[in-house]
Design a protein around this motif. Structure first.
Motif, short mmCIF file in Angstrom:
data_model
loop_
_atom_site.label_atom_id
_atom_site.label_comp_id
_atom_site.label_asym_id
_atom_site.label_seq_id
_atom_site.Cartn_x
_atom_site.Cartn_y
_atom_site.Cartn_z
N ALA A 110 24.14 46.59 22.06
CA ALA A 110 23.16 47.42 22.77
C ALA A 110 23.67 47.87 24.14
CB ALA A 110 21.86 46.65 22.92
N ASP A 115 17.14 49.97 28.39
CA ASP A 115 16.34 48.86 27.85
C ASP A 115 15.02 48.64 28.59
OD1 ASP A 115 17.16 47.76 30.24
OD2 ASP A 115 18.20 46.05 29.33
N GLU A 118 11.99 47.79 26.33
CA GLU A 118 12.09 46.45 25.75
C GLU A 118 11.90 45.37 26.82
OE1 GLU A 118 13.51 49.35 23.02
OE2 GLU A 118 14.11 49.02 25.09
N ILE A 147 17.88 46.51 20.72
CA ILE A 147 17.85 46.43 22.18
C ILE A 147 17.02 45.23 22.63
CG2 ILE A 147 17.15 47.63 24.30
CD1 ILE A 147 17.86 50.27 22.86
N VAL A 151 17.96 42.15 25.14
CA VAL A 151 17.12 41.72 26.26
C VAL A 151 16.86 40.21 26.17
CG1 VAL A 151 14.77 41.88 27.22
CG2 VAL A 151 16.05 43.96 26.67
#
Length: 181
Positions: A110, A115, A118, A147, A151
């Motif tokens: 990713a 992001d 997310e 993604i 995270v």
């Protein structure tokens, strides 16, 4: 394998090779110091890490570890701590190693993608309830699962969240807990 486990240590900010840490005397025989890994820690002095075998190789007489002595003295003079890791230090950490391989792969897949959606969903889920399953985080509305995995991985790596990575394989049923500051 040791370096993958360093990836999962929240106190490690970064690390770099100095010389060849996998060679007895560094990248070149003329090198003044054996190769090592310089680890920059968030909670104290740097650590100079030497990766070596745990014992003498078969058919060789055991000799004093001059490379270790040289590095230890140089690290001390530079204000760094010194550590040696061997394959013995990996015993019992197979599950943790496999989990960090998975999490590093999630992060790399990713990389470069925004992001913020997310991250917002992740923070919201952990603020609503101190824990959330990976499954619930991946199925939250408007999130990209790949993604979201990145995270989750970076949150575990930074120590913002935690889950059992030593006792069980990371998966959909893993429970992510928010760490309180």
């Amino acid at each position: 394998m040791h370096l993958i486990l360093l990836e999962g240590t929240p106190e490690v900010l970064r690390y770099q090779f100095v010389g060849d840490p996998f060679s007895v005397m560094g990248a070149e025989r003329e090198a003044s110091l054996p190769g090592y890994v310089r680890v920059e820690n968030s909670d104290g002095p740097d650590t100079w890490l030497r990766i070596k075998r745990s014992g003498a190789r078969p058919g060789r007489a055991s000799s004093p570890d001059s490379a270790g002595e040289i590095l230890c003295a140089a690290a001390s003079a530079a204000g760094a701590s010194y550590a040696e890791y061997t394959e013995d230090d990996l015993r019992g950490r197979e599950t943790e190693f496999e989990n960090w391989l998975i999490l590093c792969a999630c992060t790399n897949r990713a990389k470069g993608h925004p992001d913020y959606t997310e991250r917002a969903a992740f923070v919201e889920a952990l603020e609503a309830s101190r824990t959330a399953s990976v499954r619930s985080l991946l199925t939250a509305s408007n999130v990209d699962p790949a993604i979201m995995l990145a995270v989750i991985a970076s949150s575990l790596q930074q120590g913002v969240a935690s889950t059992d990575l030593q006792g069980r394989l990371f998966g959909l049923d893993s429970e992510i807990q928010r760490r309180l500051a």
